[in-house]
Design a protein around this motif. Structure first.
Motif, PDB file in Angstrom:
ATOM      1  N   ALA A 128       0.810  -1.220   0.000  1.00 17.70           N
ATOM      2  CA  ALA A 128       0.000   0.000   0.000  1.00 17.70           C
ATOM      3  C   ALA A 128       0.844   1.271   0.000  1.00 17.70           C
ATOM      4  O   ALA A 128       0.423   2.301  -0.523  1.00 17.70           O
ATOM      5  N   VAL A 129       2.053   1.198   0.574  1.00 17.69           N
ATOM      6  CA  VAL A 129       2.907   2.393   0.679  1.00 17.69           C
ATOM      7  C   VAL A 129       3.827   2.534  -0.528  1.00 17.69           C
ATOM      8  O   VAL A 129       3.873   3.581  -1.180  1.00 17.69           O
ATOM      9  N   GLN A 130       4.603   1.489  -0.808  1.00 21.25           N
ATOM     10  CA  GLN A 130       5.614   1.523  -1.879  1.00 21.25           C
ATOM     11  C   GLN A 130       5.581   0.211  -2.662  1.00 21.25           C
ATOM     12  O   GLN A 130       6.488  -0.615  -2.527  1.00 21.25           O
ATOM     13  N   PRO A 131       4.568  -0.002  -3.476  1.00 20.65           N
ATOM     14  CA  PRO A 131       4.458  -1.288  -4.190  1.00 20.65           C
ATOM     15  C   PRO A 131       5.653  -1.600  -5.075  1.00 20.65           C
ATOM     16  O   PRO A 131       5.951  -2.771  -5.320  1.00 20.65           O
ATOM     17  N   VAL A 132       6.373  -0.563  -5.516  1.00 22.48           N
ATOM     18  CA  VAL A 132       7.516  -0.783  -6.394  1.00 22.48           C
ATOM     19  C   VAL A 132       8.638  -1.556  -5.692  1.00 22.48           C
ATOM     20  O   VAL A 132       9.454  -2.217  -6.346  1.00 22.48           O
ATOM     21  N   LEU A 133       8.678  -1.507  -4.361  1.00 20.73           N
ATOM     22  CA  LEU A 133       9.732  -2.204  -3.625  1.00 20.73           C
ATOM     23  C   LEU A 133       9.456  -3.694  -3.454  1.00 20.73           C
ATOM     24  O   LEU A 133      10.385  -4.475  -3.216  1.00 20.73           O
ATOM     25  N   LEU A 134       8.205  -4.096  -3.585  1.00 19.44           N
ATOM     26  CA  LEU A 134       7.859  -5.498  -3.333  1.00 19.44           C
ATOM     27  C   LEU A 134       8.581  -6.494  -4.242  1.00 19.44           C
ATOM     28  O   LEU A 134       9.051  -7.530  -3.763  1.00 19.44           O
ATOM     29  N   PRO A 135       8.679  -6.239  -5.560  1.00 23.63           N
ATOM     30  CA  PRO A 135       9.406  -7.209  -6.405  1.00 23.63           C
ATOM     31  C   PRO A 135      10.863  -7.385  -5.983  1.00 23.63           C
ATOM     32  O   PRO A 135      11.388  -8.503  -6.001  1.00 23.63           O
ATOM     33  N   VAL A 136      11.510  -6.290  -5.587  1.00 27.43           N
ATOM     34  CA  VAL A 136      12.912  -6.375  -5.143  1.00 27.43           C
ATOM     35  C   VAL A 136      13.001  -7.168  -3.845  1.00 27.43           C
ATOM     36  O   VAL A 136      13.864  -8.042  -3.683  1.00 27.43           O
ATOM     37  N   LEU A 137      12.085  -6.885  -2.910  1.00 31.42           N
ATOM     38  CA  LEU A 137      12.071  -7.612  -1.643  1.00 31.42           C
ATOM     39  C   LEU A 137      11.758  -9.093  -1.859  1.00 31.42           C
ATOM     40  O   LEU A 137      12.321  -9.965  -1.185  1.00 31.42           O
ATOM     41  N   PHE A 141      13.994 -12.289  -0.810  1.00 29.70           N
ATOM     42  CA  PHE A 141      13.415 -13.402  -0.057  1.00 29.70           C
ATOM     43  C   PHE A 141      13.718 -14.741  -0.738  1.00 29.70           C
ATOM     44  O   PHE A 141      14.177 -15.690  -0.100  1.00 29.70           O
ATOM     45  N   LEU A 142      13.475 -14.797  -2.052  1.00 30.74           N
ATOM     46  CA  LEU A 142      13.699 -16.041  -2.793  1.00 30.74           C
ATOM     47  C   LEU A 142      15.173 -16.414  -2.845  1.00 30.74           C
ATOM     48  O   LEU A 142      15.522 -17.603  -2.813  1.00 30.74           O
ATOM     49  N   ALA A 143      16.042 -15.403  -2.923  1.00 36.39           N
ATOM     50  CA  ALA A 143      17.485 -15.664  -2.968  1.00 36.39           C
ATOM     51  C   ALA A 143      17.971 -16.334  -1.686  1.00 36.39           C
ATOM     52  O   ALA A 143      18.975 -17.058  -1.689  1.00 36.39           O
ATOM     53  N   CYS A 144      17.261 -16.100  -0.590  1.00 39.93           N
ATOM     54  CA  CYS A 144      17.602 -16.762   0.674  1.00 39.93           C
ATOM     55  C   CYS A 144      16.854 -18.080   0.839  1.00 39.93           C
ATOM     56  O   CYS A 144      17.414 -19.058   1.338  1.00 39.93           O
ATOM     57  N   ALA A 160      15.576  -6.743   6.941  1.00 36.08           N
ATOM     58  CA  ALA A 160      16.790  -5.930   7.094  1.00 36.08           C
ATOM     59  C   ALA A 160      17.019  -5.041   5.876  1.00 36.08           C
ATOM     60  O   ALA A 160      17.518  -3.903   5.998  1.00 36.08           O
ATOM     61  N   ALA A 161      16.653  -5.539   4.691  1.00 38.45           N
ATOM     62  CA  ALA A 161      16.863  -4.769   3.460  1.00 38.45           C
ATOM     63  C   ALA A 161      15.833  -3.663   3.275  1.00 38.45           C
ATOM     64  O   ALA A 161      16.110  -2.671   2.582  1.00 38.45           O
ATOM     65  N   TYR A 162      14.662  -3.815   3.874  1.00 41.93           N
ATOM     66  CA  TYR A 162      13.563  -2.879   3.631  1.00 41.93           C
ATOM     67  C   TYR A 162      13.913  -1.411   3.924  1.00 41.93           C
ATOM     68  O   TYR A 162      13.685  -0.537   3.077  1.00 41.93           O
ATOM     69  N   PRO A 163      14.460  -1.066   5.109  1.00 41.49           N
ATOM     70  CA  PRO A 163      14.786   0.349   5.343  1.00 41.49           C
ATOM     71  C   PRO A 163      15.848   0.900   4.397  1.00 41.49           C
ATOM     72  O   PRO A 163      15.811   2.078   4.031  1.00 41.49           O
ATOM     73  N   VAL A 164      16.788   0.052   3.995  1.00 45.38           N
ATOM     74  CA  VAL A 164      17.838   0.498   3.060  1.00 45.38           C
ATOM     75  C   VAL A 164      17.207   0.843   1.709  1.00 45.38           C
ATOM     76  O   VAL A 164      17.489   1.891   1.120  1.00 45.38           O
ATOM     77  N   LEU A 165      16.353  -0.039   1.218  1.00 46.21           N
ATOM     78  CA  LEU A 165      15.671   0.210  -0.057  1.00 46.21           C
ATOM     79  C   LEU A 165      14.761   1.429   0.037  1.00 46.21           C
ATOM     80  O   LEU A 165      14.645   2.203  -0.923  1.00 46.21           O
TER      81      LEU A 165
END
Length: 220
Positions: A128-137, A141-144, A160-165
């Motif tokens: 709802a806030v930043q949908p553009v970040l979801l694919p990167v997140l 997630f999948l990489a781990c 951990a990556a969310y605030p940086v992004l």
């Protein structure tokens, strides 16, 4: 006074919405059981999957994501009614809603303050806030998850990556300094809460005892 009441209303609606724990409701009314008495003791999608199966996990995931979306949308709408002279970042409303929705999910007032870890609620809030970040997140997630099979590791790394992004995204879009600070701090709090709720998982990862996706869960 009006601004204070609006902030209070956002916090209340988000916490009460977050407290409507989908996993607990699904396990109670569809399976006549309490998921919190099984597996990890959490009322999240992963524990629902290994306890009751794919249908239960899917219903839980949809409900948890929707909670985050609705809480943030309501927070945004309530903040749109702030007085024009209120020197408050509009992003405060959405992040306050996101934070309190996660708190409500992990400490639900309706269910003895024992809920889930809040990952999917946070994902709904991000949608709802930043949908553009979801694919990167999701890629993080999948990489781990794929090489390790550990959902918890993917969730922790993503948190951990969310605030940086968020910081990078805010700076690239030229947001005012106040908004950059609010967004970054809000994202850090959301991510920090998710990591904190996974503290027992972190210890199990260190001990080599963490549950891996598809692994048979051994009853205690």
């Amino acid at each position: 006074m009006t601004a204070f009441l609006i902030v209070l209303a956002v916090a209340a609606e988000a916490y009460l919405l977050g407290s409507v724990d989908t996993g607990i409701l699904v396990s109670k009314y569809l399976y006549h059981d309490d998921v919190r008495t099984h597996g990890s003791g959490a009322a999240g999608m992963t524990n629902m999957l290994r306890t009751f199966g794919k249908k239960a996990a899917a219903l839980t995931a949809v409900g948890d994501v929707l909670k985050g979306v609705v809480a943030v949308c309501l927070g945004r709408w309530l903040f749109s009614h702030l007085p024009t002279d209120a020197a408050i970042s509009p992003y405060l409303g959405v992040y306050l809603a996101a934070i309190l929705a996660v708190v409500g999910h992990s400490k639900p007032i309706y269910f003895g303050f024992k809920g889930g870890k809040g990952v999917l609620v946070a994902a709904g809030a991000i949608l709802a806030v930043q949908p553009v970040l979801l694919p990167v997140l999701a890629l993080i997630f999948l990489a781990c998850l794929l090489p390790t099979g550990m959902v918890s590791l993917g969730s922790i790394t993503m948190a951990a990556a969310y605030p940086v992004l968020t910081l990078v995204y805010s700076l690239l879009h030229g947001l005012p300094t106040q908004d950059v600070v609010v967004c970054t701090v809000g994202a850090a709090i959301v991510g920090g809460m998710v990591i904190w709720m996974h503290r027992t998982n972190i210890q199990r990862i260190r001990d080599g005892k963490e549950y891996r996706f598809g692994q048979k869960h051994k009853s205690k």
